[in-house]
Design a protein around this motif. Structure first.
Motif, PDB file in Angstrom:
ATOM      1  N   ASP A   6       0.943  -1.096  -0.083  1.00 23.15           N
ATOM      2  CA  ASP A   6      -0.319   0.032   0.038  1.00 23.15           C
ATOM      3  C   ASP A   6       1.033   1.249   0.062  1.00 23.15           C
ATOM      4  O   ASP A   6       0.586   2.232  -0.670  1.00 23.15           O
ATOM      5  CB  ASP A   6      -1.001  -0.095   1.210  1.00 23.15           C
ATOM      6  N   LEU A   7       1.878   1.308   0.761  1.00 27.87           N
ATOM      7  CA  LEU A   7       2.650   2.244   0.975  1.00 27.87           C
ATOM      8  C   LEU A   7       3.431   2.690  -0.485  1.00 27.87           C
ATOM      9  O   LEU A   7       3.654   3.752  -0.920  1.00 27.87           O
ATOM     10  CB  LEU A   7       3.660   2.244   2.230  1.00 27.87           C
ATOM     11  N   ILE A   8       4.046   1.686  -1.010  1.00 27.81           N
ATOM     12  CA  ILE A   8       4.544   1.557  -2.411  1.00 27.81           C
ATOM     13  C   ILE A   8       3.882   2.186  -3.299  1.00 27.81           C
ATOM     14  O   ILE A   8       4.294   3.264  -3.855  1.00 27.81           O
ATOM     15  CB  ILE A   8       5.241   0.125  -2.573  1.00 27.81           C
ATOM     16  N   LYS A   9       2.670   1.835  -3.599  1.00 32.30           N
ATOM     17  CA  LYS A   9       1.917   2.051  -4.293  1.00 32.30           C
ATOM     18  C   LYS A   9       1.435   3.706  -4.239  1.00 32.30           C
ATOM     19  O   LYS A   9       1.060   4.406  -5.052  1.00 32.30           O
ATOM     20  CB  LYS A   9       0.507   1.513  -4.170  1.00 32.30           C
ATOM     21  N   TYR A  10       1.263   3.969  -2.866  1.00 32.33           N
ATOM     22  CA  TYR A  10       0.904   5.354  -2.472  1.00 32.33           C
ATOM     23  C   TYR A  10       2.116   6.417  -3.025  1.00 32.33           C
ATOM     24  O   TYR A  10       1.861   7.523  -3.563  1.00 32.33           O
ATOM     25  CB  TYR A  10       0.404   5.637  -1.131  1.00 32.33           C
ATOM     26  N   ARG A  11       3.300   5.913  -2.628  1.00 32.96           N
ATOM     27  CA  ARG A  11       4.344   6.888  -2.894  1.00 32.96           C
ATOM     28  C   ARG A  11       4.653   6.923  -4.630  1.00 32.96           C
ATOM     29  O   ARG A  11       4.990   7.916  -5.053  1.00 32.96           O
ATOM     30  CB  ARG A  11       5.544   6.178  -2.519  1.00 32.96           C
ATOM     31  N   TYR A  44       9.595  10.868  -3.670  1.00 26.76           N
ATOM     32  CA  TYR A  44       8.432  10.072  -3.750  1.00 26.76           C
ATOM     33  C   TYR A  44       8.805   8.561  -4.389  1.00 26.76           C
ATOM     34  O   TYR A  44       8.447   7.457  -3.731  1.00 26.76           O
ATOM     35  CB  TYR A  44       7.099  10.529  -4.209  1.00 26.76           C
ATOM     36  N   GLU A  45       9.258   8.618  -5.451  1.00 26.95           N
ATOM     37  CA  GLU A  45       9.730   7.383  -6.167  1.00 26.95           C
ATOM     38  C   GLU A  45      10.907   6.686  -5.551  1.00 26.95           C
ATOM     39  O   GLU A  45      10.689   5.635  -5.153  1.00 26.95           O
ATOM     40  CB  GLU A  45      10.202   7.739  -7.519  1.00 26.95           C
ATOM     41  N   VAL A  46      11.845   7.537  -4.937  1.00 28.33           N
ATOM     42  CA  VAL A  46      12.946   6.775  -4.161  1.00 28.33           C
ATOM     43  C   VAL A  46      12.445   6.237  -2.969  1.00 28.33           C
ATOM     44  O   VAL A  46      12.839   5.045  -2.724  1.00 28.33           O
ATOM     45  CB  VAL A  46      14.111   7.916  -4.181  1.00 28.33           C
ATOM     46  N   SER A  47      11.409   6.891  -2.316  1.00 21.60           N
ATOM     47  CA  SER A  47      10.884   6.371  -0.968  1.00 21.60           C
ATOM     48  C   SER A  47      10.228   5.134  -1.191  1.00 21.60           C
ATOM     49  O   SER A  47      10.527   4.083  -0.602  1.00 21.60           O
ATOM     50  CB  SER A  47       9.947   7.462  -0.542  1.00 21.60           C
ATOM     51  N   ALA A  48       9.628   5.071  -2.455  1.00 20.07           N
ATOM     52  CA  ALA A  48       8.794   3.678  -2.887  1.00 20.07           C
ATOM     53  C   ALA A  48       9.852   2.615  -3.201  1.00 20.07           C
ATOM     54  O   ALA A  48       9.796   1.488  -2.546  1.00 20.07           O
ATOM     55  CB  ALA A  48       8.036   3.974  -4.122  1.00 20.07           C
ATOM     56  N   LEU A  49      10.988   3.078  -3.737  1.00 20.41           N
ATOM     57  CA  LEU A  49      12.112   2.004  -4.054  1.00 20.41           C
ATOM     58  C   LEU A  49      12.651   1.502  -2.641  1.00 20.41           C
ATOM     59  O   LEU A  49      12.788   0.243  -2.502  1.00 20.41           O
ATOM     60  CB  LEU A  49      13.058   2.651  -5.015  1.00 20.41           C
ATOM     61  N   LEU A  50      12.861   2.398  -1.830  1.00 22.44           N
ATOM     62  CA  LEU A  50      13.521   2.073  -0.407  1.00 22.44           C
ATOM     63  C   LEU A  50      12.630   0.945   0.273  1.00 22.44           C
ATOM     64  O   LEU A  50      13.012   0.257   1.036  1.00 22.44           O
ATOM     65  CB  LEU A  50      13.765   3.222   0.171  1.00 22.44           C
ATOM     66  N   TYR A  51      11.126   1.444   0.100  1.00 23.81           N
ATOM     67  CA  TYR A  51      10.129   0.365   0.944  1.00 23.81           C
ATOM     68  C   TYR A  51      10.249  -1.014   0.140  1.00 23.81           C
ATOM     69  O   TYR A  51       9.807  -2.000   1.074  1.00 23.81           O
ATOM     70  CB  TYR A  51       8.734   1.275   0.479  1.00 23.81           C
ATOM     71  N   THR A  52      10.658  -1.080  -0.832  1.00 24.57           N
ATOM     72  CA  THR A  52      10.913  -2.589  -1.544  1.00 24.57           C
ATOM     73  C   THR A  52      11.651  -3.271  -0.643  1.00 24.57           C
ATOM     74  O   THR A  52      11.835  -4.576  -0.701  1.00 24.57           O
ATOM     75  CB  THR A  52      11.271  -2.428  -2.860  1.00 24.57           C
ATOM     76  N   LYS A  53      12.884  -2.704   0.137  1.00 23.17           N
ATOM     77  CA  LYS A  53      13.576  -3.327   0.960  1.00 23.17           C
ATOM     78  C   LYS A  53      13.195  -3.076   2.526  1.00 23.17           C
ATOM     79  O   LYS A  53      14.281  -3.217   3.196  1.00 23.17           O
ATOM     80  CB  LYS A  53      15.056  -2.726   0.597  1.00 23.17           C
ATOM     81  N   ASN A 117      13.004  10.699 -17.316  1.00 19.57           N
ATOM     82  CA  ASN A 117      13.469   9.459 -17.804  1.00 19.57           C
ATOM     83  C   ASN A 117      14.170   8.438 -16.740  1.00 19.57           C
ATOM     84  O   ASN A 117      13.667   7.279 -16.823  1.00 19.57           O
ATOM     85  CB  ASN A 117      14.953   9.951 -18.471  1.00 19.57           C
ATOM     86  N   TYR A 118      14.575   9.181 -15.767  1.00 24.39           N
ATOM     87  CA  TYR A 118      15.016   8.441 -14.453  1.00 24.39           C
ATOM     88  C   TYR A 118      13.996   7.804 -13.823  1.00 24.39           C
ATOM     89  O   TYR A 118      13.912   6.819 -13.138  1.00 24.39           O
ATOM     90  CB  TYR A 118      16.119   9.319 -13.614  1.00 24.39           C
ATOM     91  N   MET A 119      12.610   8.612 -13.494  1.00 26.97           N
ATOM     92  CA  MET A 119      11.555   8.193 -12.872  1.00 26.97           C
ATOM     93  C   MET A 119      11.243   6.529 -13.511  1.00 26.97           C
ATOM     94  O   MET A 119      10.753   5.885 -12.838  1.00 26.97           O
ATOM     95  CB  MET A 119      10.426   8.926 -12.967  1.00 26.97           C
ATOM     96  N   LYS A 120      11.217   6.651 -14.792  1.00 25.47           N
ATOM     97  CA  LYS A 120      10.808   5.308 -15.798  1.00 25.47           C
ATOM     98  C   LYS A 120      11.970   4.398 -15.043  1.00 25.47           C
ATOM     99  O   LYS A 120      11.272   3.139 -15.128  1.00 25.47           O
ATOM    100  CB  LYS A 120      10.706   5.666 -17.127  1.00 25.47           C
ATOM    101  N   LYS A 121      12.908   4.568 -15.227  1.00 25.75           N
ATOM    102  CA  LYS A 121      13.957   3.318 -14.513  1.00 25.75           C
ATOM    103  C   LYS A 121      13.713   3.080 -13.232  1.00 25.75           C
ATOM    104  O   LYS A 121      13.955   1.852 -13.001  1.00 25.75           O
ATOM    105  CB  LYS A 121      15.494   4.058 -14.710  1.00 25.75           C
ATOM    106  N   LEU A 122      13.382   4.131 -12.426  1.00 24.95           N
ATOM    107  CA  LEU A 122      13.264   3.794 -10.978  1.00 24.95           C
ATOM    108  C   LEU A 122      11.754   3.048 -10.885  1.00 24.95           C
ATOM    109  O   LEU A 122      11.848   1.928 -10.176  1.00 24.95           O
ATOM    110  CB  LEU A 122      12.975   5.007 -10.453  1.00 24.95           C
ATOM    111  N   GLU A 123      10.962   3.154 -11.765  1.00 25.23           N
ATOM    112  CA  GLU A 123       9.797   2.376 -11.672  1.00 25.23           C
ATOM    113  C   GLU A 123      10.013   0.884 -12.162  1.00 25.23           C
ATOM    114  O   GLU A 123       9.601   0.034 -11.700  1.00 25.23           O
ATOM    115  CB  GLU A 123       8.801   3.143 -12.721  1.00 25.23           C
ATOM    116  N   LYS A 129      11.910  -5.410  -8.247  1.00 23.27           N
ATOM    117  CA  LYS A 129      11.936  -5.644  -6.771  1.00 23.27           C
ATOM    118  C   LYS A 129      10.563  -6.237  -6.462  1.00 23.27           C
ATOM    119  O   LYS A 129      10.674  -7.175  -5.442  1.00 23.27           O
ATOM    120  CB  LYS A 129      12.369  -4.320  -5.999  1.00 23.27           C
ATOM    121  N   MET A 130       9.687  -5.949  -6.883  1.00 20.17           N
ATOM    122  CA  MET A 130       8.296  -6.408  -6.193  1.00 20.17           C
ATOM    123  C   MET A 130       8.093  -7.684  -6.939  1.00 20.17           C
ATOM    124  O   MET A 130       7.574  -8.561  -6.050  1.00 20.17           O
ATOM    125  CB  MET A 130       6.982  -5.435  -6.622  1.00 20.17           C
ATOM    126  N   ALA A 131       8.350  -7.862  -8.132  1.00 17.79           N
ATOM    127  CA  ALA A 131       8.224  -9.378  -8.743  1.00 17.79           C
ATOM    128  C   ALA A 131       8.972 -10.275  -8.022  1.00 17.79           C
ATOM    129  O   ALA A 131       8.540 -11.429  -7.853  1.00 17.79           O
ATOM    130  CB  ALA A 131       8.634  -9.272 -10.325  1.00 17.79           C
TER     131      ALA A 131
END
Length: 138
Positions: A6-11, A44-53, A117-123, A129-131
């Motif tokens: 939920d938090l990752i989706k929200y971020r 926000y995107e980096v926060s979502a990435l961090l939450y994957t770990k 561009n970088y947001m796409k790469k972070l996505e 990571k989620m997969a």
């Protein structure tokens, strides 16, 4: 969905909306606001990435440090993404707290395009990571 998903989706949703805000501010020649929104979209995107770990920080500098430690230094994301995130962090700090700071329209345009561009790469990294963990938050 778990609280983490939920938090990752929200971020991620906040990141996309904030990037759109950056585009709008740029189109309206609100360069300070555009720089601020570019940084926060990345934040926000980096926060979502961090939450994957299961990583997070209450401080912006902490987010930057965690990104570098767990994703840049490990080669999970490109060094240029980490450098750009740090640059936008510094520019946002300058524009918010220093006097007599000005931004050139062409530079802000470049930063916006780079952020997109970088947001796409972070996505893509978040999706991967989620997969890997058997979840999806996109």
């Amino acid at each position: 969905m778990t609280w983490r998903e939920d938090l990752i989706k929200y971020r991620r949703e906040r990141a996309a909306e904030t990037l759109e805000d950056a585009r709008i501010m740029f189109e309206r020649k609100r360069l300070f606001s555009a720089v601020n929104r570019i940084y926060y979209a990345l934040f926000y995107e980096v926060s979502a990435l961090l939450y994957t770990k299961n990583l997070s920080s209450h401080k912006h500098a902490g987010i930057r440090a965690l990104l570098n430690q767990h994703f840049v230094k490990t080669g999970t994301i490109e060094i240029d993404i980490g450098k750009f995130y740090s640059k936008m962090f510094d520019l946002r700090q300058e524009s918010d707290y220093d006097d007599l700071v000005y931004f050139e329209e062409e530079k802000v345009k470049d930063w916006l395009e780079t952020a997109e561009n970088y947001m796409k790469k972070l996505e893509e990294c978040i999706d991967k990571k989620m997969a890997e963990s058997g979840n999806s938050a996109g």
